[in-house]
Design an enzyme around this catalytic site. Structure first.
Site, short mmCIF file in Angstrom:
data_model
loop_
_atom_site.label_atom_id
_atom_site.label_comp_id
_atom_site.label_asym_id
_atom_site.label_seq_id
_atom_site.Cartn_x
_atom_site.Cartn_y
_atom_site.Cartn_z
N TRP A 279 23.70 -18.09 26.92
CA TRP A 279 22.88 -17.04 26.32
C TRP A 279 22.99 -15.76 27.11
CZ3 TRP A 279 17.28 -15.69 27.46
CH2 TRP A 279 16.97 -15.92 28.80
N ASP A 280 23.43 -15.90 28.38
CA ASP A 280 23.58 -14.73 29.26
C ASP A 280 24.42 -13.65 28.60
OD1 ASP A 280 23.27 -17.31 30.66
OD2 ASP A 280 23.22 -16.12 32.49
N GLU B 193 13.21 -22.79 31.76
CA GLU B 193 13.85 -24.10 31.82
C GLU B 193 13.12 -25.09 32.71
OE1 GLU B 193 18.38 -22.40 31.08
OE2 GLU B 193 17.58 -22.55 33.11
N LYS C 158 10.19 -20.06 34.96
CA LYS C 158 11.43 -19.83 35.68
C LYS C 158 11.87 -18.37 35.61
CE LYS C 158 16.33 -20.87 35.93
NZ LYS C 158 17.50 -21.60 35.41
N GLN C 159 11.83 -17.80 34.41
CA GLN C 159 12.38 -16.47 34.19
C GLN C 159 11.74 -15.88 32.95
OE1 GLN C 159 16.61 -16.92 33.41
NE2 GLN C 159 16.25 -18.77 32.22
#
Length: 852
Positions: free
Chosen positions: A430-431, A582, A659-660
């Site tokens: 997905w980055d 995640e 996580k992010q």
């Protein structure tokens, strides 16, 4: 003062040279490792001091000379001198007395003893300088989207060349194939072992404007050497190393070259071939193809490599050396070219490599061709920072890093570790669409199209994954999941074939099983591409079929809510998924996943009339039923009002933090309509509840969010955090974590660039216009006085936006063939945008749209 007195009390002998005062029997203890900047070889304390003077943050240096107990001739660089101690035989120099530069922000040094003709380009953030041989420096990439390597590394990589089967049944799963790289190096000591280096004439530099790595040295009795390495921009198979020699003396000189190559590779089986006198030639193929588990056994990717060999290596393994004789008062340039061709774009790689390999008479123009193309690439789109060199360096380095790994005519995707490394196995996640792609859409739309083409050409694998969804050892789909042939389910990790390669020892991991938002990330990118370009032909043949297939998947993954309602409408759920957070899986109704699914379904209904398409009418209802609405903030938080919970049942009372960036991305990039107070609550809630050691791009999302709310105090720290700890001098190389991880880390570079392309510009892409509401440059927390998007692309035209503390200026720079007229709407007034006629208005809200 106490430290200075202590130092003088045991500095028994002072030796004053031409430039430096050398302290005898002196060392600098390293207090808990906080003041150490590493080391490098040195001939003397003065030589170490010359290096320190040209090194960022260096305050002092000690030298382990022949009289010291260690006797390794190493320079030990310090960013501060906390104390000094008696160290028999060791010598030291304090360059900047009383300074503590350990906490200085990241910047590539443009002072000290760098070559004078590099300084201006360094101060314009187009060149990053380092003294020669800085130990531990993270080296930059040299790549052209087809082939590349990390400077100094003995391996190279070619785009699309992977080794290992998709499931890891025969060893490691598919990953970038390491190809041995031939290396020619100039020996910095001449045949007599003497050394003569003038610090003002030496050093290393990454010239990002020209995509060339430079090294200058002085060898022997004064022969000046400049080496230039580059991955040729217009000849994608060609890697060039130029060695320029100048002998200003009246005596002949000698320069020794060392040539090294290893024919050993765990990924590519190599064999010797013939290509002519003075050439090294190898052919090979990946050992295990990605599709090895198919009945045919898979298709190997073959390759050929031809390189100039200054001397012969026995059995193609090891090293050899040769000596170049340089006549008095003369100069010469030697070219060492490596050509790499694979079967991905050739039916006969050896034949084509032989034809492509530049003849000696054609080599003088190689550098000019290369730099001209890179100049054009920067002209097509860039970001200009005035008043903040550190920010300008990080900005240019980030765009260079991403551009180096992709090209318009080679659709093999982008990986977090770029083309030059095996970071994250070279896979596309997905980055690519979520982090690296959005800046390219406006600054390099050809590369943005290439990334989407990578997905489109692998749609058969996405269809296969959709067909197997719900089966053991595949992606999760709920019992009763109804598959149809139009569905596209893209893999969490994609390499050569587009199959899911998120396997280990034949078993799928939780990301490949549950992290299903990636398909929505791809459809969102496709929607944005059409919004920006209005390329109806592309929408018909690529964009709409891509979005439709993804929407079909989500329509079947969605199930009616158990109670029949969500947020007072007929609701739909997507259960058992993993969002960007995640740490939490599987969860139901991930806010992120539901949002991208709803956008995909809505995009079909939006674009179907344009392409004459049809779709099930219930998709509109499903999209509405998946919408994520805010709920009351948790009690005891000090917040008032509503926010978006990350998933059903969030927050958990125990467990790790987020996580992010996840639910905070509803505001940007997805543009979910919400009250400003709800957006502020999303930011205020998730910021302290996000892992502080998470990826850098998370903080760029927070910065963009705080810019949107007008809270510039909060934005400053988050903007700086989005790049400062993760961009490392001297060559401004990105790392995944502040202390390492995946290097380079293009995902972080992309997230940071978004904080400029969409953050400091205040730009948002809508279906029919661009809107702007920029913060002042001071909101970045640095010293920038003006930030400009230069040559950004929209609807076939190129434009400029410049923002200062009080004003913003727009200019139409180029009108493409067939581009529609554009107007600027601000303060209720509509102003036509005419080529090369700047329009200055007060900083605030504005829009650029087509003239109706």
């Amino acid at each position: 003062m106490a430290t200075l007195c202590l130092l003088l009390s045991f500095a028994l002998t002072l030796q004053t040279g031409a430039a430096w005062t050398v302290l005898q029997d002196t060392g600098f203890p390293n207090h808990k490792g906080t003041s150490n900047l590493g080391g490098s070889p040195g001939d003397s304390a003065s030589h170490c001091a010359d290096q320190c003077a040209g090194m960022f943050k260096c305050v002092a240096v000690s030298w382990n000379g022949p009289s010291s107990p260690i006797r390794d001739s190493n320079c030990n660089f310090k960013c501060r001198v906390e104390t000094a101690s008696l160290a028999h035989g060791e010598q030291a120099v304090i360059i900047h007395p009383g300074k503590d530069w350990c906490a200085l922000p990241v910047v590539s040094n443009c002072t000290g003893s760098m070559p004078s003709d590099w300084r201006e380009r360094c101060l314009s953030a187009n060149l990053f300088y380092s003294p020669q041989g800085i130990a531990g420096a993270r080296m930059p990439d040299l790549a052209n989207g087809y082939v590349g390597y990390v400077v100094g590394a003995p391996i190279l990589h070619a785009g699309g060349l992977f080794n290992g089967d998709a499931k890891g049944a025969f060893g490691p799963a598919s990953h970038r194939a390491d190809i041995p790289r031939p290396i020619v190096s100039v020996q910095k000591r001449d045949l007599r072992g003497s050394r003569d280096i003038d610090p003002g004439s030496t050093g290393q530099a990454l010239d990002i404007e020209r995509a060339v790595f430079l090294e200058r040295s002085v060898v022997g009795s004064g022969i000046r050497v400049e080496e230039r390495w580059y991955a040729h921009a217009t000849r994608p198979s060609v890697l060039v190393h130029e060695v320029s020699l100048e002998n200003p003396s009246g005596s002949p000189g000698l320069v020794q070259l060392l040539f090294g190559f290893s024919n050993s590779s765990a990924d590519v089986e190599l064999s010797v071939c013939r290509a002519g006198v003075g050439l090294l030639c190898v052919t090979g193929a990946n050992r295990i193809p990605e599709d090895a588990l198919t009945e045919s056994g898979g298709n190997h990717t073959t390759m050929a490599m031809i390189t100039d060999a200054p001397c012969a290596i026995p059995s193609l393994f090891g090293t050899c050396n040769t000596t170049l004789r340089v006549p008095p008062s003369s100069s010469a340039v030697y070219y060492f070219v490596t050509t790499v061709v694979t079967s991905l774009n050739s039916t006969d790689p050896l034949r084509d490599a032989t034809e492509i390999h530049p003849a000696s008479q054609d080599r003088q123009g190689l550098l000019g061709e290369h730099t001209t193309e890179w100049a054009e690439r920067w002209r097509r789109g860039s970001i200009s920072i005035q008043g903040d060199l550190r920010l300008a360096q990080a900005t240019n380095a980030s765009l260079y890093a991403i551009r180096s790994s992709i090209r318009d005519d080679w659709p093999y995707g982008l990986s977090p570790g770029g083309l030059t490394t095996n970071g994250y196995n070279g896979h596309s996640f997905w980055d690519m669409e979520t982090w690296m792609w959005p800046p390219l859409l406006f600054l390099d739309p050809g590369s943005a199209a290439s990334a989407l083409q990578y997905r489109w050409e692998r749609r058969w694998a996405a269809a296969s994954k959709a067909a197997s969804c719900g089966s053991p050892n595949h992606a999760y789909c709920q019992p009763g999941f109804e598959h149809n042939s139009s569905m596209l389910m893209f893999p969490w990790e994609s390499a050569f074939t587009g199959q899911e390669v998120q396997f280990s020892d034949g078993n799928i991991g939780p990301w490949g099983e549950y992290e299903q938002h990636i398909s929505g990330d791809i459809s969102f990118a496709a929607r944005q591409y059409f919004y920006s370009t209005q390329d109806l032909g592309w929408l018909k043949r690529t964009g709409y079929p891509l979005i439709y297939g993804i929407a079909a998947l989500y329509a079947s993954r969605a199930v009616k809510s158990r109670d029949g309602k969500r947020y007072d409408i007929e609701g739909y759920d997507i259960n058992q998924v993993m969002g960007p957070d995640e740490y939490a899986y599987p969860v139901n109704n991930s806010a992120y996943t539901n949002t991208v699914a709803a956008i995909a379904l809505s995009a079909v209904s939006e674009f179907a009339p344009l392409v004459g398409g049809r779709f099930p009418p219930e998709w509109i209802q499903i999209a509405e039923g998946l919408a994520v609405s805010p709920v009351a903030v948790p009690e005891g938080t000090g917040l008032v009002g509503t926010y978006h919970q990350e998933y059903d049942g969030y927050p958990k009372l125990k467990g790790p933090k987020v996580k992010q960036a996840d639910a905070v991305m509803l505001g940007f990039p997805f543009g979910v309509k919400m009250d400003p107070a709800t957006l502020a609550n999303d930011l205020a809630w998730y910021e302290p509840n996000t892992d502080p050691n998470g990826p850098a791009m998370t903080w760029s999302i927070f910065a963009i969010g705080w810019f949107s709310t007008g809270n510039y105090t909060h934005a400053r720290e988050r903007f700086q955090r989005g790049f400062d700890p993760n961009v490392h001098p001297p060559f401004m190389v990105w790392t995944e974590k502040t202390d390492g991880g995946c290097t380079p880390f293009l995902t972080g570079a992309g997230g940071f660039l978004q904080s400029l392309v969409f953050g400091t510009s205040g730009m948002r892409l809508m279906s029919d216009r661009l809107t702007f509401n920029p913060p002042p440059p001071s909101a970045t927390g640095g010293t920038a006085t003006q930030i400009s998007l230069v040559n950004f692309n929209f609807r076939g035209s190129q434009l400029r936006q410049s923002v200062t503390e009080s004003d913003m200026e727009f200019e139409l720079l180029h009108v493409g063939h067939g581009a529609v007229p554009l107007v600027l709407v601000t303060d209720g007034q509509t102003k036509p945008l005419m080529p090369h006629v700047p329009v200055k208005v007060a900083r605030g809200t504005a829009a650029i749209q087509t003239l109706h």
